[in-house]
Design a protein around this motif. Sequence first.
Motif, PDB file in Angstrom:
ATOM      1  N   ILE A   1       0.873  -1.181   0.000  1.00  0.00           N
ATOM      2  CA  ILE A   1       0.000   0.000   0.000  1.00  0.00           C
ATOM      3  C   ILE A   1       0.906   1.225   0.000  1.00  0.00           C
ATOM      4  O   ILE A   1       1.750   1.386   0.888  1.00  0.00           O
ATOM      5  N   VAL A   2       0.737   2.059  -1.013  1.00  0.00           N
ATOM      6  CA  VAL A   2       1.554   3.264  -1.116  1.00  0.00           C
ATOM      7  C   VAL A   2       0.690   4.494  -0.853  1.00  0.00           C
ATOM      8  O   VAL A   2      -0.303   4.731  -1.551  1.00  0.00           O
ATOM      9  N   ALA A   3       1.049   5.258   0.153  1.00  0.00           N
ATOM     10  CA  ALA A   3       0.399   6.527   0.427  1.00  0.00           C
ATOM     11  C   ALA A   3       1.184   7.607  -0.304  1.00  0.00           C
ATOM     12  O   ALA A   3       2.374   7.778  -0.050  1.00  0.00           O
ATOM     13  N   THR A   4       0.512   8.288  -1.234  1.00  0.00           N
ATOM     14  CA  THR A   4       1.192   9.361  -1.973  1.00  0.00           C
ATOM     15  C   THR A   4       0.172  10.326  -2.561  1.00  0.00           C
ATOM     16  O   THR A   4      -0.935   9.923  -2.933  1.00  0.00           O
ATOM     17  N   SER A   5       0.558  11.601  -2.631  1.00  0.00           N
ATOM     18  CA  SER A   5      -0.237  12.597  -3.362  1.00  0.00           C
ATOM     19  C   SER A   5       0.490  12.963  -4.639  1.00  0.00           C
ATOM     20  O   SER A   5       0.031  13.801  -5.398  1.00  0.00           O
ATOM     21  N   THR A   6       1.670  12.380  -4.844  1.00  0.00           N
ATOM     22  CA  THR A   6       2.490  12.721  -6.003  1.00  0.00           C
ATOM     23  C   THR A   6       2.918  11.435  -6.729  1.00  0.00           C
ATOM     24  O   THR A   6       4.113  11.146  -6.846  1.00  0.00           O
ATOM     25  N   PRO A   7       1.918  10.649  -7.201  1.00  0.00           N
ATOM     26  CA  PRO A   7       2.263   9.420  -7.921  1.00  0.00           C
ATOM     27  C   PRO A   7       2.990   9.768  -9.223  1.00  0.00           C
ATOM     28  O   PRO A   7       2.816  10.873  -9.759  1.00  0.00           O
TER      29      PRO A   7
ATOM     30  N   GLN B   1       2.451   8.504 -12.120  1.00  0.00           N
ATOM     31  CA  GLN B   1       1.464   8.597 -13.203  1.00  0.00           C
ATOM     32  C   GLN B   1       0.084   8.295 -12.616  1.00  0.00           C
ATOM     33  O   GLN B   1      -0.024   7.791 -11.489  1.00  0.00           O
ATOM     34  N   GLY B   2      -0.976   8.584 -13.395  1.00  0.00           N
ATOM     35  CA  GLY B   2      -2.336   8.290 -12.939  1.00  0.00           C
ATOM     36  C   GLY B   2      -2.473   6.804 -12.658  1.00  0.00           C
ATOM     37  O   GLY B   2      -2.959   6.388 -11.618  1.00  0.00           O
ATOM     38  N   PHE B   3      -2.085   5.998 -13.611  1.00  0.00           N
ATOM     39  CA  PHE B   3      -1.908   4.557 -13.403  1.00  0.00           C
ATOM     40  C   PHE B   3      -0.921   4.046 -14.416  1.00  0.00           C
ATOM     41  O   PHE B   3      -0.716   4.716 -15.428  1.00  0.00           O
ATOM     42  N   PRO B   4      -0.252   2.896 -14.212  1.00  0.00           N
ATOM     43  CA  PRO B   4      -0.346   2.047 -13.026  1.00  0.00           C
ATOM     44  C   PRO B   4      -0.046   2.818 -11.741  1.00  0.00           C
ATOM     45  O   PRO B   4       0.728   3.779 -11.744  1.00  0.00           O
ATOM     46  N   ALA B   5      -0.655   2.335 -10.659  1.00  0.00           N
ATOM     47  CA  ALA B   5      -0.389   2.925  -9.355  1.00  0.00           C
ATOM     48  C   ALA B   5       1.104   2.828  -9.051  1.00  0.00           C
ATOM     49  O   ALA B   5       1.787   1.897  -9.484  1.00  0.00           O
ATOM     50  N   THR B   6       1.593   3.798  -8.289  1.00  0.00           N
ATOM     51  CA  THR B   6       3.004   3.764  -7.867  1.00  0.00           C
ATOM     52  C   THR B   6       3.289   2.464  -7.109  1.00  0.00           C
ATOM     53  O   THR B   6       4.372   1.885  -7.225  1.00  0.00           O
ATOM     54  N   ALA B   7       2.298   1.984  -6.353  1.00  0.00           N
ATOM     55  CA  ALA B   7       2.474   0.727  -5.593  1.00  0.00           C
ATOM     56  C   ALA B   7       2.770  -0.442  -6.536  1.00  0.00           C
ATOM     57  O   ALA B   7       3.586  -1.316  -6.221  1.00  0.00           O
ATOM     58  N   VAL B   8       2.097  -0.452  -7.683  1.00  0.00           N
ATOM     59  CA  VAL B   8       2.295  -1.547  -8.645  1.00  0.00           C
ATOM     60  C   VAL B   8       3.683  -1.419  -9.291  1.00  0.00           C
ATOM     61  O   VAL B   8       4.369  -2.424  -9.515  1.00  0.00           O
ATOM     62  N   SER B   9       4.092  -0.178  -9.574  1.00  0.00           N
ATOM     63  CA  SER B   9       5.438   0.027 -10.141  1.00  0.00           C
ATOM     64  C   SER B   9       6.499  -0.405  -9.131  1.00  0.00           C
ATOM     65  O   SER B   9       7.531  -0.981  -9.501  1.00  0.00           O
ATOM     66  N   ILE B  10       6.259  -0.116  -7.841  1.00  0.00           N
ATOM     67  CA  ILE B  10       7.212  -0.534  -6.809  1.00  0.00           C
ATOM     68  C   ILE B  10       7.222  -2.057  -6.694  1.00  0.00           C
ATOM     69  O   ILE B  10       8.287  -2.681  -6.542  1.00  0.00           O
ATOM     70  N   GLN B  11       6.050  -2.669  -6.811  1.00  0.00           N
ATOM     71  CA  GLN B  11       5.961  -4.140  -6.789  1.00  0.00           C
ATOM     72  C   GLN B  11       6.892  -4.721  -7.861  1.00  0.00           C
ATOM     73  O   GLN B  11       7.693  -5.638  -7.589  1.00  0.00           O
ATOM     74  N   ALA B  12       6.824  -4.143  -9.063  1.00  0.00           N
ATOM     75  CA  ALA B  12       7.669  -4.632 -10.159  1.00  0.00           C
ATOM     76  C   ALA B  12       9.143  -4.361  -9.866  1.00  0.00           C
ATOM     77  O   ALA B  12      10.006  -5.216 -10.090  1.00  0.00           O
TER      78      ALA B  12
ATOM     79  N   ASP C   1      -2.460   2.345  -4.563  1.00  0.00           N
ATOM     80  CA  ASP C   1      -2.142   3.627  -3.933  1.00  0.00           C
ATOM     81  C   ASP C   1      -3.325   4.106  -3.097  1.00  0.00           C
ATOM     82  O   ASP C   1      -4.476   3.776  -3.388  1.00  0.00           O
ATOM     83  N   LEU C   2      -2.998   4.913  -2.119  1.00  0.00           N
ATOM     84  CA  LEU C   2      -4.015   5.473  -1.230  1.00  0.00           C
ATOM     85  C   LEU C   2      -3.769   6.977  -1.155  1.00  0.00           C
ATOM     86  O   LEU C   2      -2.634   7.412  -0.968  1.00  0.00           O
ATOM     87  N   SER C   3      -4.827   7.751  -1.338  1.00  0.00           N
ATOM     88  CA  SER C   3      -4.687   9.204  -1.372  1.00  0.00           C
ATOM     89  C   SER C   3      -5.335   9.831  -0.144  1.00  0.00           C
ATOM     90  O   SER C   3      -6.558   9.864  -0.042  1.00  0.00           O
ATOM     91  N   ALA C   4      -4.521  10.254   0.799  1.00  0.00           N
ATOM     92  CA  ALA C   4      -5.040  10.958   1.978  1.00  0.00           C
ATOM     93  C   ALA C   4      -4.064  12.055   2.385  1.00  0.00           C
ATOM     94  O   ALA C   4      -3.940  12.397   3.563  1.00  0.00           O
ATOM     95  N   ALA C   5      -3.344  12.590   1.386  1.00  0.00           N
ATOM     96  CA  ALA C   5      -2.395  13.690   1.597  1.00  0.00           C
ATOM     97  C   ALA C   5      -1.433  13.380   2.757  1.00  0.00           C
ATOM     98  O   ALA C   5      -0.931  12.253   2.843  1.00  0.00           O
TER      99      ALA C   5
ATOM    100  N   CYS D   1      -4.111 -11.023   4.701  1.00  0.00           N
ATOM    101  CA  CYS D   1      -2.677 -10.865   4.408  1.00  0.00           C
ATOM    102  C   CYS D   1      -1.863 -11.193   5.653  1.00  0.00           C
ATOM    103  O   CYS D   1      -2.295 -10.904   6.772  1.00  0.00           O
ATOM    104  N   ALA D   2      -0.678 -11.743   5.428  1.00  0.00           N
ATOM    105  CA  ALA D   2       0.226 -12.003   6.561  1.00  0.00           C
ATOM    106  C   ALA D   2       1.381 -11.011   6.577  1.00  0.00           C
ATOM    107  O   ALA D   2       2.097 -10.889   7.566  1.00  0.00           O
ATOM    108  N   SER D   3       1.573 -10.305   5.460  1.00  0.00           N
ATOM    109  CA  SER D   3       2.742  -9.428   5.335  1.00  0.00           C
ATOM    110  C   SER D   3       2.395  -8.276   4.385  1.00  0.00           C
ATOM    111  O   SER D   3       2.054  -8.512   3.221  1.00  0.00           O
ATOM    112  N   VAL D   4       2.441  -7.054   4.891  1.00  0.00           N
ATOM    113  CA  VAL D   4       2.070  -5.891   4.070  1.00  0.00           C
ATOM    114  C   VAL D   4       3.171  -4.836   4.157  1.00  0.00           C
ATOM    115  O   VAL D   4       3.602  -4.469   5.251  1.00  0.00           O
ATOM    116  N   LEU D   5       3.610  -4.349   2.999  1.00  0.00           N
ATOM    117  CA  LEU D   5       4.529  -3.207   2.940  1.00  0.00           C
ATOM    118  C   LEU D   5       3.692  -1.938   2.873  1.00  0.00           C
ATOM    119  O   LEU D   5       2.844  -1.803   1.977  1.00  0.00           O
ATOM    120  N   VAL D   6       3.909  -1.035   3.820  1.00  0.00           N
ATOM    121  CA  VAL D   6       3.245   0.266   3.783  1.00  0.00           C
ATOM    122  C   VAL D   6       4.325   1.303   3.507  1.00  0.00           C
ATOM    123  O   VAL D   6       5.321   1.394   4.244  1.00  0.00           O
TER     124      VAL D   6
END
Length: 320
Positions: free
Chosen positions: A78-84, A86-97, A108-112, A132-137
């Motif tokens: 789960i990536v918290a960001t207001s400055t991804p 690109q619109g998509f893929p989500a930054t979280a998905v790019s980080i996954q890769a 991605d999660l948007s809460a400033a 889930c047993a393991s989550v990267l925040v």
Amino acid sequence: MKRTVFEGVGSYLPERIVTNDELATRVDTSDTWIRERTGIGQRHLAAPHETATFMGAEAARRALAYAGAAPETVDAIIVATSTPDQGFPATAVSIQAALGITRGFAFDLSAACSGFVYAVSVADAFIRSGQCASVLVIGTEVYSRILNWEDRGTCVLFGDGAGAVLLRAAQDDADRGLISTHIHSDGRYGDILYIDGATGQADRPQHLVMKGSEVFRHAVSKLAGAVDEALAANGLSQSDIDWLVPHQANRRIIDAMGKRLGLSPEQVVVTVDRHANTSAASIPLALDEAVRDGRIQPGHLVLIEALGGGLTWGSALFRF
Ligand code: UT7
């Protein structure tokens, strides 16, 4: 029911440091004004290759290394960001890769500036439910790309960077881990802190806009409510807290919160002097610093709190 424990911490800061004096050559400001009103002395600003994905992936690698965990054991990112990037893929998905992970899910999660507290709350729900047993925040922000560099009222306040935690499921009777999270929003105040412009509006570059003194007022009252709520929900008192790791927007807000909680200045983790406001990245950056320098030890009770655009705000209490 499972319990969420903090297994790893990591962070990344861009190499380039920009001092207040350097900013004063670009806009009508001074080192004295910035230090007195905000506590900020410098900030790190990203080079073109230091994208939200690049910095977030680096912070995540360090959190995984800290925990001694292999990337392929991660169930969700789960990536918290207001400055991804690109619109998509989500930054979280790019980080996954970037981490070489091909299983699980990422979003991605948007809460400033409250994004990290929100993301921890969401990750905790996935873990406690057994999904889930393991989550990267991860909080990763490149505010330098959305600042109006001619607006002295905002451009001096922010910096770039990323922080990450690896959260894992433990037995419910574990003597450490997340105790509770408390998140809130009130959209009536959307016009006091926002990003102007929107996707597809090429003639309107996206810029951060803030009515600083109004946000300041809300921050002091709403954060006080959020920290009181966290203690009351668990029958804890101020003297139980070992560490306050607040969102790093303004030294005056941080000091007010530490005082309200009856904490000594040494119990409040401060990075705003060196990092400025890195929005969703500020709490995990501060947490990483205080864990690695040995201040926060296993078993210590840690309170985190943040307020950001939306308005959004919240707190969380955990035993490291
Ligand atoms: O992370 C998300 C949440 N964000 C926050 O929590 C930020 C909350 N707000 C703040 O931290 C503070 O309100 C600021 C640091 C943004 C501003 O401090 P302030 O004490 O509220 O100042 P102000 O906005 O009331 O401005 C005071 C004066 C103004 O001049 P006049 O109108 O009194 O003549 C501004 O034009 O300071 C002036 N000013 C500056 N002067 C020199 C504003 N920015 C600057 C600057 N350098 N960079």
